[in-house]
Design a protein around this motif. Structure first.
Motif, PDB file in Angstrom:
ATOM      1  N   LYS B  48       0.828  -1.211   0.000  1.00 34.49           N
ATOM      2  CA  LYS B  48       0.000   0.000   0.000  1.00 34.49           C
ATOM      3  C   LYS B  48       0.859   1.257   0.000  1.00 34.49           C
ATOM      4  CE  LYS B  48      -4.175  -1.646   2.342  1.00 34.49           C
ATOM      5  NZ  LYS B  48      -4.817  -1.697   3.678  1.00 34.49           N
ATOM      6  N   GLU B  51       2.551   1.609  -3.485  1.00 32.27           N
ATOM      7  CA  GLU B  51       1.639   2.057  -4.543  1.00 32.27           C
ATOM      8  C   GLU B  51       1.168   3.488  -4.309  1.00 32.27           C
ATOM      9  OE1 GLU B  51      -0.252  -2.134  -6.118  1.00 32.27           O
ATOM     10  OE2 GLU B  51      -1.261  -1.120  -4.465  1.00 32.27           O
ATOM     11  N   ASN B  55       1.335   6.042  -7.354  1.00 29.67           N
ATOM     12  CA  ASN B  55       0.109   6.671  -7.853  1.00 29.67           C
ATOM     13  C   ASN B  55       0.200   8.187  -7.776  1.00 29.67           C
ATOM     14  OD1 ASN B  55      -1.262   4.340  -8.595  1.00 29.67           O
ATOM     15  ND2 ASN B  55      -1.970   3.987  -6.502  1.00 29.67           N
ATOM     16  N   LYS B  56       0.873   8.665  -6.706  1.00 31.75           N
ATOM     17  CA  LYS B  56       1.013  10.104  -6.514  1.00 31.75           C
ATOM     18  C   LYS B  56       1.773  10.734  -7.681  1.00 31.75           C
ATOM     19  CE  LYS B  56       2.916  12.756  -2.879  1.00 31.75           C
ATOM     20  NZ  LYS B  56       3.409  12.796  -1.497  1.00 31.75           N
ATOM     21  N   GLY B  58       1.889   9.421 -10.700  1.00 30.99           N
ATOM     22  CA  GLY B  58       1.307   9.016 -11.979  1.00 30.99           C
ATOM     23  C   GLY B  58       1.927   7.781 -12.592  1.00 30.99           C
ATOM     24  N   MET B  59       2.485   6.877 -11.773  1.00 31.78           N
ATOM     25  CA  MET B  59       3.071   5.606 -12.252  1.00 31.78           C
ATOM     26  C   MET B  59       4.092   5.831 -13.366  1.00 31.78           C
ATOM     27  SD  MET B  59       1.840   3.071 -10.498  1.00 31.78           S
ATOM     28  CE  MET B  59       1.805   1.517 -11.354  1.00 31.78           C
ATOM     29  N   GLU B  65       6.840   4.447 -18.248  1.00 37.25           N
ATOM     30  CA  GLU B  65       5.741   3.891 -17.448  1.00 37.25           C
ATOM     31  C   GLU B  65       6.306   2.898 -16.435  1.00 37.25           C
ATOM     32  OE1 GLU B  65       2.273   4.003 -17.638  1.00 37.25           O
ATOM     33  OE2 GLU B  65       2.349   5.686 -19.061  1.00 37.25           O
ATOM     34  N   VAL B 296      -6.449   7.774   1.185  1.00 35.20           N
ATOM     35  CA  VAL B 296      -6.606   6.701   0.202  1.00 35.20           C
ATOM     36  C   VAL B 296      -7.089   5.398   0.847  1.00 35.20           C
ATOM     37  CG1 VAL B 296      -5.381   5.261  -1.473  1.00 35.20           C
ATOM     38  CG2 VAL B 296      -4.865   7.708  -1.299  1.00 35.20           C
TER      39      VAL B 296
END
Lengths: 284, 396
Positions: B48, B51, B55-56, B58-59, B65, B296
């Motif tokens: 967690k 991720e 995610n913060k 933008g991956m 990517e 989140v």
């Protein structure tokens, strides 16, 4: 002194949990001659369902009812849909019930996840009992009481009622029992469901102490087998005293010889089997 | 003959083209963490935290990517080794993050060292993994070793409490023993005495037999290591048997992890532990992380979430500095090594030592009630200690 008192109480209360599990296993074997490996599934499924219910409603009693009913349903389904159509041979039965054990285990993992869970205790039992220097959790005394109560009820049911007489007749000789007009088929379903319910109750009231986690089904199954082997397959008395013996051995073994944990259970089992191959109270 | 050489050449070219293509595709990060079993709480929380940071941003990092592949290591050495082979050989991941279990860490160490794929270790804290001879240029650990937290705890206890005779209780595996023995070494060096050692197996269903042994011993306190689901059962039963009034409970931070505090409730109150981080830490970086995480996941982060978060920052900062070019393994390792001081770690300033082991401050905490919530309130910040300063008691 307190050490011995506490360990004895621990062993007895753990033994009572084992009794609930082993009694069902033994009963099912006695009437149906089925060694039900899915007994471990009854234990975990009942506990998981109870966990979900207790989280949703905060009621331990409701969780107990729901968990037990769910397992009875599974038991009846298994008996009516799967086991009934098997030839009365041990190998197909063992394989089938083992398959159910694996499937239920994986379904539980999928639905409830892999994190070990503990059921919350009913609020009444949050405190501990004090006697002088002895402090003992009241919940374990409750376990002890439930175990003794179930044992007495089972004994009375089997020895003092007509239903019990029918079950005993079916255990001793199914063919003769059938010829005297006993519906052995219906009786079998009933006993199977009842044995499953006992396992679920054991899991649920044991839930606050032992918890439930992936793999608990196998561990519990193993201990229940040791109990019925020590006590004698198909014998209620055997399940009771076998459970007490294994409970005490397990506790004192872990406390006195921590590095020999499993040895202290299996060595006595091997000795008993060598001296009495049918177990302490087994007849055949 | 000439045709054969040509064929091999063609094949080599194809392979080279393949790896060049991989350079422009996504960066693959394999998570080798336990998602089932007694240590699953740690695995899930580390994921967690990991991720959350990805995610913060933008991956994406270094212009590429990021793709995450998760494998369940189950805290079993054989499973861990099989799964990391799958990640490296079949999925061809660029980084591996894991494991939680120290036993798994030791089991995969040689394989990681030979393969050279960078391994970021967020939880497994056994002292040997980053000390010679096991320390490997490919292994980077972003959590304190068992020594760095627990050895200083021994001296702290002598200085700040009246406890002089202590019982050790721990899970019978490498992290458990390493933890309590590091504490014992620091405690004895400062003048304390260890009167008994009690070890219970990982995932012991019932701690009653072990607790009765502790209750029967004359001592001032207990220092314990139990983690995850074991910690919940251990602490609850410790209070149930009335041991806490007789023997105050202290230990490593895993005993009262923020993630199990809601399950422990008031049973945790008063337990003093030491560890790398607590969600109650009152610094801007820490508070921002807790707020993000709570928004989140609707729960407080734990120290595993925090080290997962650090792992994600470490990898992405390195990716940025390499501009996404992972062709040269040595450059990747150097980039990782110099990335840690740039990480905004919730626990405070961090850096690697010569063996790629993190140096960070540690915190002594006490479980206290703040409003409705039980938290690990900071009692004292212990300034950064490197593993070399505290490994003298076992490393000759």
């Amino acid at each position: 002194m307190t050490f011995w008192a506490i360990q004895t109480l621990n062993g007895l209360s753990f033994g009572m949990l084992l009794f609930l599990l082993a009694a069902g296993l033994s009963l099912i074997y006695g009437v149906m001659r089925i060694l039900n490996l899915a007994h471990g599934s009854f234990y975990v499924l009942g506990t998981y369902v109870a966990l979900s219910v207790v989280r949703a409603t905060d009621s331990f009693a409701l969780a107990m009812v729901a968990g037990t009913l769910a397992v009875i349903l599974l038991g009846v389904l298994m008996e009516r849909v799967l086991l009934r159509f098997l030839p009365p041979e041990e190998l197909p039965q063992a394989l089938l019930t083992f398959g159910v054990l694996l499937i239920v285990g994986d379904l539980c993992l999928w639905y409830w996840g892999g994190t070990p869970e503990t059921l919350p205790k009913p609020a009444v039992f949050e405190h501990s009992v004090r006697m002088g220097s002895l402090v003992f959790p009241s919940y374990r005394l409750f376990l002890l009481a439930v175990g003794v109560l179930v044992a007495v009820l089972l004994w009375a049911l089997q020895e003092r009622t007509r239903l019990g007489a029918m079950v005993r007749a079916a255990i001793d000789d199914p063919a003769i029992a059938r010829s005297t007009g006993i519906n052995v088929s219906l009786l079998s379903s009933g006993v199977f469901a009842f044995g499953a319910a006992l396992a679920a109750i054991g899991g649920i009231i044991g839930g606050p102490v032992l918890g439930v986690y992936p793999g608990a089904d196998f561990e519990i199954l193993l201990l229940a087998f040791v109990v019925v082997i020590v006590g004698g397959l198909g014998s209620l008395k055997g399940a009771f005293f076998g459970a007490l013996l294994v409970g005490l051995l397990d506790n004192f073994g872990k406390a006195l010889f921590p590095s020999l944990a499993y040895f202290t259970i299996f060595a006595p089992m091997a000795i008993i089997l060598a001296v009495r191959p049918t177990g302490l109270f087994g007849s055949r | 003959m000439g045709r054969r050489v040509l064929r091999i050449l063609a094949l080599t070219l194809c392979l080279a083209a393949g790896s060049a293509a991989a350079q422009s595709g996504p960066v693959k990060i394999g998570l080798l963490l336990p998602y089932t079993g007694p240590l699953s709480i740690q695995g899930i929380d580390a994921t967690k935290g990991f991720e959350l940071y990805l995610n913060k941003i933008g991956m994406k990092a270094g212009g590429r990517e990021i793709q995450i592949l998760k494998e369940d290591a189950e805290s079993k050495p054989d499973v861990g080794l099989t799964k990391i082979k799958k990640l490296i050989e079949r999925d061809r991941v660029d980084f591996v993050v894991g494991p939680v279990s120290s036993v798994v860490a030791i089991a995969i160490r040689n394989y990681v060292h030979e393969q050279g794929v960078p391994l970021i270790v967020p939880v497994a804290f056994t002292r040997t993994l980053t000390a010679p001879p096991l320390a490997s240029p490919s292994i980077f650990r972003v959590i304190e070793t068992t020594d760095q937290a627990n050895y200083p705890m021994g001296a702290w206890m002598i200085k700040n409490t009246k406890y002089r005779k202590v019982i050790l209780m721990a899970t019978d595996f490498v992290a458990g023993r390493d933890t309590v023995l590091a504490f014992a070494a620091g405690f004895k060096a400062a003048g304390g005495e260890i009167v008994k050692e009690i070890y219970a197996p990982l995932g012991a269903p019932d701690f009653a037999p072990y607790l009765a042994q502790a209750g029967d011993t004359k001592a001032d306190a207990v220092f314990a290591f139990f983690a995850g689901a074991d910690a919940i059962r251990f602490v609850r039963q410790y209070k149930d048997y009335g041991l806490f009034e007789k023997l105050p409970l202290t230990g490593y931070n895993v005993l009262t992890d923020d993630t199990i505090l809601p399950a422990l409730g008031s049973a945790a109150l008063g337990i003093v532990t030491i560890g790398g981080w607590t969600a109650a830490l009152d610094t801007p970086d820490s508070k921002a992380f807790v707020a993000d995480y709570e928004r989140v996941h609707k729960a407080w982060p734990t120290r595993y979430s925090e080290s997962g978060y650090i792992s994600a920052q470490l990898i992405t900062i390195a990716l940025d500095s390499l501009k996404g070019d992972l062709a040269d393994r040595n450059k990747v390792r150097d980039a990782l090594k110099s990335a840690l001081p740039k990480v905004k770690a919730p626990r405070g300033p961090v850096e690697f030592d010569a063996y790629r082991q993190m140096i960070s401050p540690v915190y002594v905490t006490r479980a206290e009630k703040r409003g409705e919530r039980v938290v690990n309130a900071v009692v004292e910040r212990i300034p950064p200690v490197s593993q070399e300063q505290v490994w003298g008691w076992w490393k000759k």
